[in-house]
Write an enzyme that holds these catalytic residues in place. Structure first.
Site, PDB file in Angstrom:
ATOM      1  N   SER A 160      41.688  63.497  96.919  1.00 10.96           N
ATOM      2  CA  SER A 160      41.227  63.611  95.852  1.00 10.96           C
ATOM      3  C   SER A 160      40.215  65.067  96.190  1.00 10.96           C
ATOM      4  O   SER A 160      39.276  64.375  96.970  1.00 10.96           O
ATOM      5  CB  SER A 160      40.377  63.000  94.879  1.00 10.96           C
ATOM      6  OG  SER A 160      40.626  63.956  93.478  1.00 10.96           O
ATOM      7  N   ASP A 165      30.974  67.309  96.158  1.00 12.16           N
ATOM      8  CA  ASP A 165      30.295  67.430  95.216  1.00 12.16           C
ATOM      9  C   ASP A 165      29.992  65.458  94.436  1.00 12.16           C
ATOM     10  O   ASP A 165      30.345  65.182  93.695  1.00 12.16           O
ATOM     11  CB  ASP A 165      30.625  67.708  93.587  1.00 12.16           C
ATOM     12  CG  ASP A 165      29.157  67.684  92.414  1.00 12.16           C
ATOM     13  OD1 ASP A 165      28.412  67.290  92.494  1.00 12.16           O
ATOM     14  OD2 ASP A 165      29.804  68.189  91.649  1.00 12.16           O
ATOM     15  N   PRO A 166      28.148  64.443  94.782  1.00 10.82           N
ATOM     16  CA  PRO A 166      27.956  63.273  94.866  1.00 10.82           C
ATOM     17  C   PRO A 166      28.166  63.503  93.162  1.00 10.82           C
ATOM     18  O   PRO A 166      27.772  62.614  92.458  1.00 10.82           O
ATOM     19  CB  PRO A 166      26.830  63.325  95.496  1.00 10.82           C
ATOM     20  CG  PRO A 166      26.353  64.392  96.589  1.00 10.82           C
ATOM     21  CD  PRO A 166      27.464  65.796  95.630  1.00 10.82           C
ATOM     22  N   LYS A 192      35.511  56.906  99.048  1.00 11.49           N
ATOM     23  CA  LYS A 192      36.995  57.575  99.307  1.00 11.49           C
ATOM     24  C   LYS A 192      36.622  59.165 100.760  1.00 11.49           C
ATOM     25  O   LYS A 192      37.555  58.776 101.767  1.00 11.49           O
ATOM     26  CB  LYS A 192      37.772  58.646  98.526  1.00 11.49           C
ATOM     27  CG  LYS A 192      38.920  58.257  97.510  1.00 11.49           C
ATOM     28  CD  LYS A 192      39.622  58.828  96.149  1.00 11.49           C
ATOM     29  CE  LYS A 192      39.901  58.676  95.464  1.00 11.49           C
ATOM     30  NZ  LYS A 192      41.584  58.209  96.049  1.00 11.49           N
TER      31      LYS A 192
END
Length: 298
Positions: A160, A165-166, A192
């Site tokens: 994905s 961006d955490p 992921k």
């Protein structure tokens, strides 16, 4: 190469020779490809595309007998579907035995829990069929390990966008705050990304595809756009699932896709030219791949 007829290769055959043999074999020398998540949406599209191509002998892996029954009822041969839960390491290893390649199409799936966050008024989501750590990390790790043990020559992973961006909102789904201030659950993109890096480091030839937002619309009607690291220069942040599935399949057919990690999006229907040349599509990257020093892993 496990073929029904023709040249055979064992674990000692050099990789490039094995790949060359695959390019030379005929319709009866089909590449046996396992597709996990074959009872889902994107995974099922990929599975059905492979079933229609004589160069492949696909095996759809689903997590329940109900999912298998639904595929068989729709016309899929019963012997092309096997049941194995990807969170069961032994079961998935057995299901992958004898396979030459693997498309990983599994993912934890969020769903409303029925509860509401009192501070925001928004619905609280959970993962009723398995948290991301179990499905997107341990489950994918088991699949990669099983493919490697089977001697697979290619693993294609459908992941994905958003991994750089955490703070991506997807990571908050299913995350629970504990009394001590720590959290548990959620962080789907972090898990992921950890699985992606594990695949890269595994030594198995790979392709990692990061689709944007998935659309339940017909494929083959849009110009596709490749990029890296969540960039968006042209096009939308979305793409039909069927187009994602087509790229997963083409990654098995075009050697240049091996060793690549990229984002996949599309233009709006009617904009640009419909993508039909998937080798040329890869050229859009200009040799770039996703940078795993960006973002965060679980």
């Amino acid at each position: 190469i496990r073929t029904r007829q023709g040249p055979q290769a064992d674990e000692h055959t050099p990789l490039m020779l094995r790949l060359s043999l695959l390019l030379l074999v005929g319709p009866l020398d089909a590449l046996r490809v396992a597709v996990t998540g074959a009872g889902g949406q994107t995974g099922q599209h990929a599975f059905r595309k492979l079933l229609a191509l004589p160069e492949f002998e696909p095996v759809g892996i689903v997590r329940s007998e109900e999912s298998k029954a639904a595929l068989v009822k729709s016309g899929v041969p019963a012997d092309a579907v096997t049941v194995a839960d990807v969170t069961d390491e032994a079961a998935i290893a057995a299901a992958l035995a004898g396979c030459d390649a693997l498309i990983i199409g599994t993912s934890a799936k969020p769903a409303p829990s029925g509860e509401t966050d009192e501070s925001t008024g928004r619905p609280i989501f959970g993962f009723p069929n398995g948290q991301p750590e179990a499905v997107d990390w341990l489950g994918q790790k088991s699949q990669i390990d099983g493919a490697k043990a089977a001697g697979a020559i290619h693993v294609v992973l459908c992941s994905s966008m958003g991994g750089t961006d955490p703070g991506n909102m997807l990571n908050a789904l299913g995350r629970e705050s504990l009394p001590d201030g720590s959290t548990k659950g959620g962080d789907i993109l972090l898990w992921k990304r950890k699985a992606e890096k594990y695949l890269i480091d595994s030594g198995v030839p790979f392709t990692i595809v990061h689709p944007g937002g998935l659309l339940n619309e017909p494929g083959g009607k849009r110009q596709l756009v490749l990029g890296v690291d969540d960039e968006r220069t042209v096009g939308e942040r979305s793409i039909p699932r069927e187009d994602v599935a087509e790229v997963l399949v083409q990654a098995l057919r075009i050697p240049a896709y091996r060793g690549r990690s990229f984002d996949l999006r599309s233009m709006n229907e009617g904009e640009g030219a419909v993508t039909t040349d998937f080798a040329a599509l890869l050229d859009e990257l200009g040799g770039r791949d996703c940078d795993y020093s960006l973002g965060k892993m679980a």
